[in-house]
Design an enzyme around this catalytic site. Structure first.
Site, PDB file in Angstrom:
ATOM      1  N   GLY A 105      32.119  46.843  49.608  1.00  0.00           N
ATOM      2  CA  GLY A 105      32.292  47.973  48.714  1.00  0.00           C
ATOM      3  C   GLY A 105      33.763  48.273  48.513  1.00  0.00           C
ATOM      4  O   GLY A 105      34.618  47.390  48.648  1.00  0.00           O
ATOM      5  N   SER A 106      34.053  49.522  48.224  1.00  0.00           N
ATOM      6  CA  SER A 106      35.436  49.894  47.900  1.00  0.00           C
ATOM      7  C   SER A 106      36.292  49.968  49.169  1.00  0.00           C
ATOM      8  O   SER A 106      35.779  50.100  50.290  1.00  0.00           O
ATOM      9  CB  SER A 106      35.443  51.260  47.222  1.00  0.00           C
ATOM     10  OG  SER A 106      35.007  52.235  48.154  1.00  0.00           O
TER      11      SER A 106
ATOM     12  N   GLY B  48      35.467  51.295  52.953  1.00  0.00           N
ATOM     13  CA  GLY B  48      35.767  50.453  54.110  1.00  0.00           C
ATOM     14  C   GLY B  48      36.590  51.184  55.160  1.00  0.00           C
ATOM     15  O   GLY B  48      36.385  51.011  56.363  1.00  0.00           O
TER      16      GLY B  48
ATOM     17  N   GLU C 290      34.218  43.445  53.458  1.00  0.00           N
ATOM     18  CA  GLU C 290      34.552  42.712  52.232  1.00  0.00           C
ATOM     19  C   GLU C 290      34.738  43.787  51.172  1.00  0.00           C
ATOM     20  O   GLU C 290      33.785  44.302  50.609  1.00  0.00           O
ATOM     21  CB  GLU C 290      33.416  41.753  51.895  1.00  0.00           C
ATOM     22  CG  GLU C 290      33.820  40.649  50.962  1.00  0.00           C
ATOM     23  CD  GLU C 290      33.307  40.875  49.574  1.00  0.00           C
ATOM     24  OE1 GLU C 290      34.135  41.258  48.714  1.00  0.00           O
ATOM     25  OE2 GLU C 290      32.114  40.689  49.333  1.00  0.00           O
TER      26      GLU C 290
ATOM     27  N   CYS D 188      34.069  41.777  42.852  1.00  0.00           N
ATOM     28  CA  CYS D 188      35.271  41.999  43.663  1.00  0.00           C
ATOM     29  C   CYS D 188      36.251  40.851  43.413  1.00  0.00           C
ATOM     30  O   CYS D 188      37.440  40.985  43.658  1.00  0.00           O
ATOM     31  CB  CYS D 188      34.929  42.152  45.125  1.00  0.00           C
ATOM     32  SG  CYS D 188      34.004  40.784  45.758  1.00  0.00           S
TER      33      CYS D 188
HETATM   34  C1  UN1 Z   1      31.428  40.238  45.124  1.00  0.00           C
HETATM   35  O1  UN1 Z   1      31.867  40.482  44.013  1.00  0.00           O
HETATM   36  O2  UN1 Z   1      31.254  41.156  45.977  1.00  0.00           O
HETATM   37  O3  UN1 Z   1      32.863  34.512  44.256  1.00  0.00           O
HETATM   38  C2  UN1 Z   1      30.990  38.888  45.571  1.00  0.00           C
HETATM   39  C3  UN1 Z   1      32.121  35.201  43.552  1.00  0.00           C
HETATM   40  C4  UN1 Z   1      30.687  35.397  44.008  1.00  0.00           C
HETATM   41  C5  UN1 Z   1      30.597  36.502  45.001  1.00  0.00           C
HETATM   42  C6  UN1 Z   1      31.241  37.788  44.580  1.00  0.00           C
HETATM   43  N1  UN1 Z   1      30.216  34.171  44.587  1.00  0.00           N
HETATM   44  O4  UN1 Z   1      32.478  35.710  42.501  1.00  0.00           O
END
Ligand code: UN1
Length: 508
Positions: free
Chosen positions: A238-239, A243, A260, A294
């Site tokens: 998440g953000s 975190g 993450e 992300c």
């Molecule tokens: C995410 O955005 O939290 O590498 C994960 C990627 C994907 C996973 C993204 N396999 O864009």
């Protein structure tokens, strides 16, 4: 359509789904809305603090039984889960599309990512290897054993409502752990359906109930999960803001965290970049998933000698982007998740232009005929000549690409690393020197570095995660499994005279 999908996924009668037909905001329930139409899909019952207690107890009990099941047998169960997910890939993918607005192929791609990690986990179930070390003492032996860790708390975000859980749950399962999943309240149906598939397979195989789902607010269940001493590992996506809160709470009880968090990912275009590769790859990175990964590309660092040509080509490429209903196979980009995300996008637009950014394309809310959802225009903003554009240092979860120019690769790498986050990064160049420099110890400071590929779309085989404010965790492939187990250094003495280490004498 939703009712049929839920039926085929065997969750139409799930007691958590309070209502599909007359979804309405009622106390103790949350509405899952379709971001494409801004209409409710279903109301879902929220778990309470008492529900959490029951669920955590079930996960603890399941763990105590599951940890004694041999690794390869656990792997066979995960294999059966992968088979079942294959059967339901289309329906689950469509459900992802309906709940979070990803286009169909990305919704299905996400389920494929869970299938891939399940396949990986099956092989891993026979390879939970420990090292052996030579002992300094005769008749002594030292080895590392990897043991199951316990119930793992998995907190997931709306943008990957299936795959990120899959990374954690499939690896955790072969490692002998149970899972307590707290999904995003924007994607409860995907979570119910995904968890139910896995739980059903285990039940048919007569295995303990290791997949537990808790759907609730932070107050009622999130804080309890994070503070729960029965849960040795919290894996949270998440953000950065979330975190920070989670990691402090987990650290206060000396638990482990796998984080993450956000990214502010950049792509470098060297003067010799193959633009017919670089531009489409970067367009996908910037506007794919409506810029809500992300790993989405947020910044383009372009050598000054090609910047004007590149910006022109991007503007042309953006004209081809089809914004619309993500269920429609011809759509490239769907909506943002909710109205608040649109507001954040619009406020970033205002700031960018106040800070001297030049709007190249997009910049506003988008109207899509017949749909009332949260659509925005894929946007390119060019930074002023002095590259001073503070808004670009923030992660806005929307399809905005900020373009900067640089004179030499050292400067580009410095700009590249000059943000708080450190998740994903990319360079486009035909030069081996530039590629090596970018991936060297003084190059990109991110957990993921790509050469002639965009920043999003990692395969499951590598370890996934990032440095700095991204949180430092690694999930998915490689040796990320070690975070889901506890390491025991075992020393065994087979002689009959005492020998102390470090040559210590303790004779009587
Ligand atoms: C995410 O955005 O939290 O590498 C994960 C990627 C994907 C996973 C993204 N396999 O864009």
């Amino acid at each position: 359509m939703l009712a049929d999908i839920l039926e085929r996924l065997h969750v139409a009668d799930d007691p958590r789904i309070a209502s599909i037909a007359d979804a309405a905001e009622r106390p103790g329930e949350v509405i899952s809305s379709n971001p494409t139409t801004a209409e409710p899909l279903a109301s879902v019952r929220l778990d309470t603090a008492e529900d959490y207690e029951r669920i955590a107890e079930t996960a603890s009990k399941a763990f105590r039984a599951w940890r004694r099941v041999p690794g390869p047998v656990r792997g066979q169960a995960v294999r059966a889960i992968a088979d079942e997910l294959r059967k339901h890939k289309q329906d689950l993918g469509a459900l992802v599309t309906m709940e979070v607005g990803k286009i169909r192929s990305e919704g299905e791609g996400e389920v494929q990512e869970t299938i891939d990690i399940a396949d990986f986990a099956v092989g891993l179930s026979r390879q939970l290897y420990g090292l052996t070390m030579p002992s300094e003492r005769a008749d002594h032996r030292i080895e590392e054993r990897w043991h199951p860790l316990g119930p793992v708390g998995v907190i997931t975000a709306f943008n990957f409502p299936n795959a990120v859980w899959g990374w954690n749950a499939m690896i955790g399962a072969v490692c002998g752990d149970s899972i307590i999943w707290k999904p995003s309240l924007y994607a409860p149906l995907t979570a119910i359906a995904t968890n139910a598939i896995c739980a059903r397979v285990l039940k048919e195989l007569d295995h303990p109930d290791i997949f537990q789902l808790v759907i609730g607010t932070d107050d009622a269940v999130g804080e309890r999960l994070v503070a729960d001493k029965r849960v040795p590992l919290i894996s949270a996506t998440g953000s950065c803001r979330m975190g920070r809160i989670v990691s402090q709470k987990v650290a206060a009880r000396l638990g482990k965290c796998l984080l993450e968090l956000g990214g502010n990912n950049a792509v470098i275009f060297e003067p010799d970049a193959n633009l017919s590769l670089a531009i489409p790859s970067t367009v996908f990175g910037a506007v794919g998933t409506a810029g809500q990964r992300c790993t989405s590309t947020r910044r383009l660092l372009c050598h000054e000698s090609i910047a004007d040509e590149v910006v022109e080509k991007f503007a042309k490429a953006y004209e081809q982007i089809r914004l619309g209903d993500p269920l429609d196979a011809s759509t490239h980009v769907g909506p943002l998740i909710h109205e608040h995300a649109v507001e954040q996008f619009l406020s970033a637009m205002t700031e960018a232009q106040d800070q001297g950014g030049e709007l190249i394309v997009g910049g506003g809310r988008a109207e899509v005929e017949g749909l009332k959802g949260h659509f925005v225009q894929p946007t390119i903003i060019r930074a002023p000549a002095d590259n001073n554009l503070p808004i670009a240092l923030e992660e806005t979860f929307a399809p905005i690409l900020y373009v900067f120019t640089y004179k030499d690769l050292d400067e580009a790498i410095e700009m590249h690393n000059g943000v708080d986050q450190g998740l994903s990064s990319a360079i486009f160049s035909e030069s081996m020197r530039a590629a090596e420099r970018f991936t060297s110890e003084s190059g990109s400071d991110c957990g993921l570095a790509y050469v002639n590929l965009g920043t999003s779309g990692a395969e499951i085989g590598g370890a996934f995660g990032g440095e700095k404010d991204t949180g430092g965790g690694r999930e998915s492939g490689s040796d990320a499994w070690k975070a889901y187990m506890r390491r025991q250094t075992v020393s065994i003495h087979s002689g009959s005279t005492i020998q102390l280490a470090q040559g210590i004498r303790f004779d009587q």
